[in-house]
Write a protein that holds these residues in place. Sequence first.
Motif, PDB file in Angstrom:
ATOM      1  N   CYS A  80       0.857  -1.180   0.000  1.00 53.59           N
ATOM      2  CA  CYS A  80       0.000   0.000   0.000  1.00 53.59           C
ATOM      3  C   CYS A  80       0.898   1.236   0.000  1.00 53.59           C
ATOM      4  N   ALA A  81       0.727   2.061  -1.020  1.00 53.38           N
ATOM      5  CA  ALA A  81       1.486   3.303  -1.115  1.00 53.38           C
ATOM      6  C   ALA A  81       0.614   4.455  -0.654  1.00 53.38           C
ATOM      7  N   ALA A  82       1.114   5.230   0.291  1.00 50.65           N
ATOM      8  CA  ALA A  82       0.358   6.352   0.847  1.00 50.65           C
ATOM      9  C   ALA A  82       0.960   7.666   0.393  1.00 50.65           C
ATOM     10  N   SER A  83       0.105   8.565  -0.038  1.00 51.64           N
ATOM     11  CA  SER A  83       0.563   9.902  -0.411  1.00 51.64           C
ATOM     12  C   SER A  83       0.318  10.851   0.744  1.00 51.64           C
ATOM     13  N   GLY A  84       1.055  11.941   0.787  1.00 51.47           N
ATOM     14  CA  GLY A  84       0.885  12.897   1.863  1.00 51.47           C
ATOM     15  C   GLY A  84       1.972  12.758   2.904  1.00 51.47           C
ATOM     16  N   ARG A  85       2.517  13.884   3.309  1.00 46.89           N
ATOM     17  CA  ARG A  85       3.653  13.862   4.228  1.00 46.89           C
ATOM     18  C   ARG A  85       3.279  13.331   5.594  1.00 46.89           C
ATOM     19  N   THR A  86       2.006  13.470   5.981  1.00 49.33           N
ATOM     20  CA  THR A  86       1.617  13.072   7.326  1.00 49.33           C
ATOM     21  C   THR A  86       1.262  11.598   7.439  1.00 49.33           C
ATOM     22  N   ALA A  87       1.283  10.877   6.325  1.00 45.02           N
ATOM     23  CA  ALA A  87       0.868   9.473   6.360  1.00 45.02           C
ATOM     24  C   ALA A  87       1.713   8.660   7.322  1.00 45.02           C
ATOM     25  N   SER A  88       2.975   9.013   7.469  1.00 43.38           N
ATOM     26  CA  SER A  88       3.850   8.233   8.341  1.00 43.38           C
ATOM     27  C   SER A  88       3.455   8.354   9.807  1.00 43.38           C
ATOM     28  N   TYR A  89       2.622   9.341  10.148  1.00 50.55           N
ATOM     29  CA  TYR A  89       2.183   9.521  11.522  1.00 50.55           C
ATOM     30  C   TYR A  89       0.901   8.742  11.833  1.00 50.55           C
ATOM     31  N   TYR A  90       0.318   8.121  10.830  1.00 50.86           N
ATOM     32  CA  TYR A  90      -0.962   7.465  11.007  1.00 50.86           C
ATOM     33  C   TYR A  90      -0.807   5.989  11.334  1.00 50.86           C
ATOM     34  N   ARG A  91      -1.717   5.492  12.107  1.00 50.20           N
ATOM     35  CA  ARG A  91      -1.855   4.050  12.264  1.00 50.20           C
ATOM     36  C   ARG A  91      -2.409   3.519  10.943  1.00 50.20           C
ATOM     37  N   SER A 116       2.020   3.928  14.135  1.00 54.56           N
ATOM     38  CA  SER A 116       2.802   4.826  13.299  1.00 54.56           C
ATOM     39  C   SER A 116       4.295   4.516  13.369  1.00 54.56           C
ATOM     40  N   GLY A 117       4.770   4.131  14.535  1.00 53.41           N
ATOM     41  CA  GLY A 117       6.180   3.814  14.678  1.00 53.41           C
ATOM     42  C   GLY A 117       6.535   2.394  14.318  1.00 53.41           C
ATOM     43  N   GLY A 118       5.516   1.580  14.078  1.00 55.62           N
ATOM     44  CA  GLY A 118       5.753   0.204  13.662  1.00 55.62           C
ATOM     45  C   GLY A 118       5.925  -0.793  14.800  1.00 55.62           C
ATOM     46  N   VAL A 119       5.789  -0.296  16.043  1.00 56.77           N
ATOM     47  CA  VAL A 119       6.009  -1.199  17.178  1.00 56.77           C
ATOM     48  C   VAL A 119       4.743  -1.988  17.502  1.00 56.77           C
ATOM     49  N   GLY A 120       3.618  -1.285  17.569  1.00 55.72           N
ATOM     50  CA  GLY A 120       2.363  -1.941  17.910  1.00 55.72           C
ATOM     51  C   GLY A 120       1.736  -2.606  16.693  1.00 55.72           C
ATOM     52  N   ARG A 121       1.612  -3.920  16.739  1.00 52.60           N
ATOM     53  CA  ARG A 121       1.016  -4.664  15.631  1.00 52.60           C
ATOM     54  C   ARG A 121      -0.083  -5.562  16.173  1.00 52.60           C
ATOM     55  N   LYS A 123      -3.576 -14.774  12.313  1.00 57.48           N
ATOM     56  CA  LYS A 123      -2.426 -14.752  13.214  1.00 57.48           C
ATOM     57  C   LYS A 123      -1.492 -15.922  12.931  1.00 57.48           C
ATOM     58  N   GLY A 124      -0.213 -15.611  12.839  1.00 59.59           N
ATOM     59  CA  GLY A 124       0.772 -16.641  12.538  1.00 59.59           C
ATOM     60  C   GLY A 124       0.971 -16.878  11.052  1.00 59.59           C
ATOM     61  N   ARG A 125       0.097 -16.328  10.223  1.00 56.52           N
ATOM     62  CA  ARG A 125       0.212 -16.506   8.772  1.00 56.52           C
ATOM     63  C   ARG A 125       0.479 -15.196   8.048  1.00 56.52           C
ATOM     64  N   PHE A 126      -0.116 -14.111   8.518  1.00 50.96           N
ATOM     65  CA  PHE A 126       0.030 -12.802   7.887  1.00 50.96           C
ATOM     66  C   PHE A 126       0.881 -11.899   8.774  1.00 50.96           C
ATOM     67  N   THR A 127       1.709 -11.088   8.133  1.00 51.52           N
ATOM     68  CA  THR A 127       2.553 -10.140   8.853  1.00 51.52           C
ATOM     69  C   THR A 127       2.426  -8.759   8.231  1.00 51.52           C
ATOM     70  N   ILE A 128       2.124  -7.774   9.061  1.00 49.71           N
ATOM     71  CA  ILE A 128       2.036  -6.398   8.588  1.00 49.71           C
ATOM     72  C   ILE A 128       3.342  -5.680   8.913  1.00 49.71           C
ATOM     73  N   SER A 129       3.763  -4.809   8.008  1.00 50.38           N
ATOM     74  CA  SER A 129       4.983  -4.038   8.229  1.00 50.38           C
ATOM     75  C   SER A 129       4.835  -2.701   7.522  1.00 50.38           C
ATOM     76  N   ARG A 130       5.727  -1.783   7.837  1.00 47.23           N
ATOM     77  CA  ARG A 130       5.664  -0.479   7.197  1.00 47.23           C
ATOM     78  C   ARG A 130       7.068   0.084   7.014  1.00 47.23           C
ATOM     79  N   ASP A 131       7.189   0.936   6.017  1.00 46.66           N
ATOM     80  CA  ASP A 131       8.429   1.651   5.740  1.00 46.66           C
ATOM     81  C   ASP A 131       8.063   3.119   5.649  1.00 46.66           C
ATOM     82  N   ASN A 132       8.260   3.845   6.732  1.00 47.19           N
ATOM     83  CA  ASN A 132       7.851   5.254   6.761  1.00 47.19           C
ATOM     84  C   ASN A 132       8.680   6.128   5.823  1.00 47.19           C
ATOM     85  N   ALA A 133       9.886   5.728   5.545  1.00 48.38           N
ATOM     86  CA  ALA A 133      10.711   6.500   4.617  1.00 48.38           C
ATOM     87  C   ALA A 133      10.119   6.457   3.210  1.00 48.38           C
TER      88      ALA A 133
END
Length: 117
Positions: free
Chosen positions: A22-33, A53-58, A65-75
Motif C-alpha cells: 500500500c502506497a500512501a501519499s501525503g507527508r503526514t501518512a507516516s504519523y498514522y496508524r 505509526s512507529g511500527g512497534v504496535g502490531r 495470526k501466525g500466517r500474515f505479517t504487517i509491516s511499514r516503511d515510513n521512509a
Amino acid sequence: QVQLVESGGGLVQAGGSLRLSCAASGRTASYYRMGWFRQAPGKEREFVASISSGGVGRYSSDSVKGRFTISRDNARNTVALQMTSLNSEDTAVYYCAAAPGRSFDYWGQGTQVTVSS
C-alpha cells in the motif's frame, strides 16, 4: 488528505504466499496508524491487521495470526501485508486504510486476492 493505493493482489494456489503493498501519499501518512481489511463476497468487511505509526504496535485477527505479517516503511510511505499459508477463506478484496485518530478515515480502492484450491 491521504490517498492510498494497493497493489500485489492476484491468483494464488492454496498454501501459497502473496505480498500486498500500500502506497500512501501525503507527508503526514507516516504519523498514522495503518491497517488492512478484507471483504469476501457476501460478507461484511473485516479487520485483518494494523500497525502503529512507529511500527512497534502490531495487531492481527485470530484468523490470520501466525500466517500474515504487517509491516511499514515510513521512509517510503508504504505498508505491506505478507500473507503465507493461504487458503480459500482468504479470498477477498483487501483494503488498505489509514487512521489519523481513533478511526480509519482513509481507504484505498482495494486489491483482489483469489486463492484456488
